[in-house]
Scaffold this motif. Sequence first.
Motif, short mmCIF file in Angstrom:
data_model
loop_
_atom_site.label_atom_id
_atom_site.label_comp_id
_atom_site.label_asym_id
_atom_site.label_seq_id
_atom_site.Cartn_x
_atom_site.Cartn_y
_atom_site.Cartn_z
N ALA A 64 32.71 -14.70 17.91
CA ALA A 64 32.29 -16.17 17.95
C ALA A 64 30.85 -16.27 17.97
O ALA A 64 30.42 -16.91 17.13
CB ALA A 64 32.82 -16.81 19.14
N TYR A 65 30.10 -15.40 18.33
CA TYR A 65 28.68 -15.33 18.42
C TYR A 65 28.21 -14.92 17.16
O TYR A 65 27.20 -15.47 16.53
CB TYR A 65 28.12 -14.44 19.61
CG TYR A 65 26.69 -14.39 19.58
CD1 TYR A 65 26.07 -15.43 20.34
CD2 TYR A 65 25.87 -13.39 19.03
CE1 TYR A 65 24.61 -15.45 20.52
CE2 TYR A 65 24.48 -13.38 19.07
CZ TYR A 65 23.87 -14.28 19.66
OH TYR A 65 22.54 -14.32 19.87
N GLY A 66 28.88 -13.96 16.53
CA GLY A 66 28.51 -13.43 15.41
C GLY A 66 28.64 -14.43 14.25
O GLY A 66 27.76 -14.50 13.06
N VAL A 67 29.73 -15.33 14.27
CA VAL A 67 29.92 -16.50 13.37
C VAL A 67 29.02 -17.26 13.30
O VAL A 67 28.44 -17.83 12.36
CB VAL A 67 31.64 -16.86 13.49
CG1 VAL A 67 31.52 -18.22 12.65
CG2 VAL A 67 32.53 -15.83 13.12
N LEU A 98 36.41 -18.31 7.06
CA LEU A 98 36.12 -18.10 8.73
C LEU A 98 36.57 -19.10 9.60
O LEU A 98 37.33 -19.40 10.66
CB LEU A 98 34.79 -17.92 9.10
CG LEU A 98 34.17 -16.44 8.58
CD1 LEU A 98 32.84 -16.48 8.80
CD2 LEU A 98 34.95 -15.51 9.39
N MET A 99 36.56 -20.54 8.85
CA MET A 99 37.15 -21.68 9.67
C MET A 99 38.63 -21.64 9.75
O MET A 99 39.09 -21.88 10.65
CB MET A 99 36.54 -23.08 9.16
CG MET A 99 36.86 -24.38 9.82
SD MET A 99 36.19 -25.48 9.17
CE MET A 99 37.10 -26.01 7.53
N VAL A 100 39.07 -21.68 8.56
CA VAL A 100 40.65 -21.13 8.61
C VAL A 100 41.20 -20.08 9.49
O VAL A 100 42.05 -20.24 10.31
CB VAL A 100 41.29 -21.02 7.20
CG1 VAL A 100 42.39 -20.77 7.33
CG2 VAL A 100 41.01 -22.31 6.39
N ILE A 142 35.00 -20.12 16.71
CA ILE A 142 34.92 -19.62 15.42
C ILE A 142 35.16 -20.61 14.39
O ILE A 142 34.25 -20.97 13.37
CB ILE A 142 35.90 -18.46 14.84
CG1 ILE A 142 35.32 -17.26 15.82
CG2 ILE A 142 35.90 -18.39 13.73
CD1 ILE A 142 36.34 -16.21 15.79
N ALA A 143 35.89 -21.61 14.70
CA ALA A 143 36.45 -22.77 13.83
C ALA A 143 35.14 -23.83 13.90
O ALA A 143 34.84 -24.11 12.74
CB ALA A 143 37.61 -23.66 14.20
N TYR A 144 34.85 -24.13 15.05
CA TYR A 144 33.61 -24.88 15.14
C TYR A 144 32.31 -24.59 14.52
O TYR A 144 31.91 -25.40 13.70
CB TYR A 144 33.48 -25.25 16.39
CG TYR A 144 32.30 -26.24 16.98
CD1 TYR A 144 32.51 -27.58 16.74
CD2 TYR A 144 31.10 -25.92 17.26
CE1 TYR A 144 31.42 -28.50 16.62
CE2 TYR A 144 30.08 -26.64 17.48
CZ TYR A 144 30.33 -28.07 17.28
OH TYR A 144 29.17 -28.97 17.39
N PHE A 145 31.82 -23.31 14.79
CA PHE A 145 30.52 -22.92 14.21
C PHE A 145 30.57 -22.73 12.67
O PHE A 145 29.60 -22.86 12.10
CB PHE A 145 30.23 -21.63 14.90
CG PHE A 145 29.59 -22.13 16.28
CD1 PHE A 145 28.61 -22.79 16.53
CD2 PHE A 145 30.11 -21.21 17.36
CE1 PHE A 145 28.18 -23.25 17.69
CE2 PHE A 145 29.98 -21.63 18.70
CZ PHE A 145 28.93 -22.69 18.96
N SER A 146 31.76 -22.19 12.38
CA SER A 146 32.15 -22.21 10.68
C SER A 146 31.99 -23.48 10.09
O SER A 146 31.56 -23.61 8.92
CB SER A 146 33.45 -21.61 10.50
OG SER A 146 33.39 -20.18 11.13
N PHE A 147 32.63 -24.57 10.74
CA PHE A 147 32.52 -25.95 10.10
C PHE A 147 31.18 -26.34 10.15
O PHE A 147 30.84 -26.85 9.16
CB PHE A 147 33.55 -26.65 10.97
CG PHE A 147 33.30 -28.30 10.48
CD1 PHE A 147 33.90 -28.74 9.53
CD2 PHE A 147 32.57 -29.12 11.34
CE1 PHE A 147 33.70 -29.99 9.18
CE2 PHE A 147 32.16 -30.37 11.01
CZ PHE A 147 32.96 -30.80 9.92
N LEU A 148 30.45 -26.07 11.27
CA LEU A 148 28.84 -26.38 11.25
C LEU A 148 28.08 -25.60 10.14
O LEU A 148 27.44 -26.31 9.19
CB LEU A 148 28.28 -26.19 12.33
CG LEU A 148 28.62 -26.93 13.53
CD1 LEU A 148 27.81 -26.44 14.85
CD2 LEU A 148 28.52 -28.43 13.38
#
Length: 171
Positions: A64-67, A98-100, A142-148
């Motif tokens: 998650a940090y990497g994403v 990544l979000m998916v 992961i979904a949240y940070f990918s969305f951002l």
Amino acid sequence: MKYVDCFFNKLLDICMLLAKIMLVAMTVIICIHVFYRYALNRGIRWSEEITMMLMVYMGFFSIAYGVKHRLHLSVTILYDSMPEAVQKAVLKFTDAVLMVMGIVLLYFGISLIKSTMNNIMIATHLPSAMLYGGVPVSGVLIAYFSFLNLTGLAPGRKAEGKASKGGTENG
């Protein structure tokens, strides 16, 4: 949006602090286990299950940090030769995938926890579901940070265009 972002950043900070503690704990447990095994000819029954659980949590929190920071390894030879417009599209596609994947981790992580709740790990007698607790948490992150990243709402980062040196080369 500010409070939601603050919540997810604090959650990620807590997860990363836990990941650091878990890495130290794994190292200590493994060293003690090796000492017991080779110096005392005795093993510690629970050490393998606990280190496996710590490794799973540490790994998923670190993903998650990497994403969030686009730190994951990638081969960029083809990417670097693309026109800037195509690079933007590739970044958006990557963030969408990544979000998916984050949503998939959340959904199947919860399913996995539910299906293993009644199973018991042999050495520790803990529910097997504890092994998988970090999967849905990291899926949400992961979904949240990918969305951002996808929408360009990530503070200090554009979703489009070249990211800073080390950003797109690793993302």
